[in-house]
Enzyme design. Structure first.
Site, PDB file in Angstrom:
ATOM      1  CD  GLU A 162     -23.991  21.188  21.430  1.00  0.00           C
ATOM      2  OE1 GLU A 162     -24.452  22.306  21.122  1.00  0.00           O
ATOM      3  OE2 GLU A 162     -24.133  20.183  20.706  1.00  0.00           O
TER       4      GLU A 162
ATOM      5  CG  ASP B 127     -26.833  23.146  25.795  1.00  0.00           C
ATOM      6  OD1 ASP B 127     -25.780  22.779  25.249  1.00  0.00           O
ATOM      7  OD2 ASP B 127     -26.872  24.018  26.671  1.00  0.00           O
TER       8      ASP B 127
ATOM      9  CD  GLU C  30     -19.919  27.526  20.368  1.00  0.00           C
ATOM     10  OE1 GLU C  30     -20.396  28.078  21.374  1.00  0.00           O
ATOM     11  OE2 GLU C  30     -20.524  26.644  19.710  1.00  0.00           O
TER      12      GLU C  30
END
Length: 494
Positions: free
Chosen positions: A292, A476, A322
């Site tokens: 992750e 998450d 990201e």
């Protein structure tokens, strides 16, 4: 052109029918042209949000083979969640101009970085270098009216989400102090080597869509995270984590926290990353590893992760910032873009995902890399990109991730169609460059699938919460849910 002509013809037919034949129009015409104030069937009156939500409930099914044991590490902390604007005002900081800082050294740096991301509606995470100043800010945050304490850190949040499935046993490794240990789900196993006397605190500065501070206005709800966290910053629990795997015997390993090392400086992260790669390489090859990712600013560090870590994991999870930063660091597709404008273009996202799997994954059978799966999430839609032959149930997995994003952001256990809205494009392209395929999203079957080489893409819309209660940990939860609904199609070693 033909589509416009068809619409005009249908509209003419409908008007003629209404004028000469009476007020009752055929359902097919009504559904196509959506004329207001005309009697329709209950089915055709459903909103797109209702249609998508109902389709999710029908189509999201657990895989045939489910994980029984998952090991998760290695960043864990206590999150102090507070109003960002409120806290900065309490610290007697005046609004001003935004400026990005890779590392925060003062309250002024904090203010400038917070404004920089708030005006973009973007998430970010930074290291605060001054321990004393951080402790003063942390005390002010904990005492601020309405401040809340939560389980924090990507690994702990993923562990908590996985532990909500009663048949799943979860091992969690990380710097776990007494407060965090008390907050963890009873189904989570913590090895003795992970327990420490004090907790690590992270400050989460949230802002709402449309919130104003000075001349800065947030286009969407999000958060800015910062900490002075040396234990997580050095990934000090990694070796304990890997050593615990032999006894625990997991079927899946989830790794996070690499982004925390960035703030420690190049000399430390270069050395520690080598040790991390060595430790990860000791994990049995038949156990898939999901990595992750999180917000980073150092292109050299990101490039090192891309070159050294990505090829030895089987799956990664990341968001739009990201993804773009990864492409910029590796000089990949669309690296000349400074930032996404509004909802990220599906074609451009697809180009970068394909490039990652081709350059750093096993898109070709001859490749020695292990990476075969990417779970991408942005506010309006999610994409699962997988190399053919390795992962199953990915349509359900990508929908499950979107469903949990829609419900959790609203603080609900299930999606409430009246509290969410569809922001995803219903038509888009498979690539930004030619040759490309024009695609569309059908709300009644809300997964669009396309192929590029031997990589399959699954896209679903997110029903975006109109008034989100909490944005921290959504990524998450999305990745955890996507993993729960995924299964391996092959038992070959990764």
């Amino acid at each position: 052109m033909w589509r416009k002509a068809s619409a005009v013809a249908l509209l003419s037919l409908a008007v003629g029918y209404f004028y000469y034949g009476g007020p009752e129009l055929p359902d097919q015409i009504l559904q196509y042209i959506s004329l207001p104030n005309v009697q329709t069937s209950p089915e055709s009156q459903k909103s797109l949000e209702q249609v998508i939500s109902a389709a999710w409930e029908t189509l999201i099914t657990l895989p045939t083979r489910q994980w029984r044991k998952v090991a998760v590490g290695v960043n864990a902390c206590v999150d102090v969640v507070v109003s960002g604007v409120g806290l900065l005002q309490a610290l007697a900081v005046d609004p001003g101009s935004g400026l990005n800082h890779e590392v925060l050294h003062s309250k002024e740096d904090l203010k400038e970085a917070f404004i920089h991301y708030m005006e973009r509606g973007a998430a970010a995470e930074r290291f605060f270098s001054d321990s004393e100043v951080f402790q003063r800010i942390a005390r002010a945050a904990a005492e601020y009216p309405g401040a809340k304490l939560y389980v924090g850190g990507n690994a702990a949040l993923i562990g908590q989400k996985l532990a909500s499935y009663p048949d799943l046993l979860v091992l969690l490794c990380g710097p776990i102090g007494p407060k965090l240990h008390e907050m963890l789900d009873e189904q989570i196993v913590v090895p003795p080597g992970s327990l420490q006397e004090t907790d690590e605190y992270h400050l989460i500065l949230e802002y709402k869509a449309g919130e104003q501070w000075g001349s800065t206005r947030a286009p969407q709800a999000n958060r800015f995270i910062f900490s002075h966290d040396v234990s997580n910053g050095e990934m000090s629990s990694l070796e304990t984590f890997v050593a615990s795997l032999d006894d625990f015997e997991p079927e899946l390993v989830v790794l996070s926290g690499l982004h925390m090392m960035e703030g420690q400086g190049r000399e430390l992260w270069e050395e520690r990353l080598k040790e991390a790669v060595s430790a990860i390489s000791e994990i049995r090859r038949d156990i898939p590893i999901h990595l992750e990712l999180a917000s980073m600013t150092d292109k050299d560090y990101m490039n090192s992760i891309m070159q050294e870590v990505m090829p030895i994991v089987s799956s990664i999870g990341l968001n739009e910032q990201e993804l773009l930063f990864l492409s910029q660091a590796g000089e990949g597709p669309h690296a000349d873009m400074v930032a996404w404008k509004g909802i990220p273009d599906v074609g451009r996202v697809s180009d970068i995902l394909l490039w990652i799997l081709e350059q750093h994954g096993r898109s070709e059978p001859s490749s020695e890399a292990d990476l075969t799966r990417i779970h991408f999430h942005t506010l309006a839609y999610h994409i699962m990109a997988t190399v053919d032959g390795y992962w199953g149930n990915q349509a359900a997995a990508v929908m499950a991730g979107a469903r949990v994003a829609s419900s959790q952001a609203c603080g609900l256990q299930a999606v409430d169609p009246s509290k969410v809205e569809l922001k995803a494009p219903l038509e888009f392209y498979s690539s930004h460059t030619e040759p490309r395929e024009q695609l569309s999203l059908n709300p009644a079957q809300p997964v669009t699938v396309w192929q590029r080489g031997n990589v399959t893409f699954h896209l679903t819309a997110v029903l975006v919460c109109r008034q989100p209660l909490r944005t921290v940990g959504l990524g998450d939860a999305i990745s955890a849910e996507g993993l729960v609904y995924s299964e391996l199609e092959t038992q070959q070693p990764f």
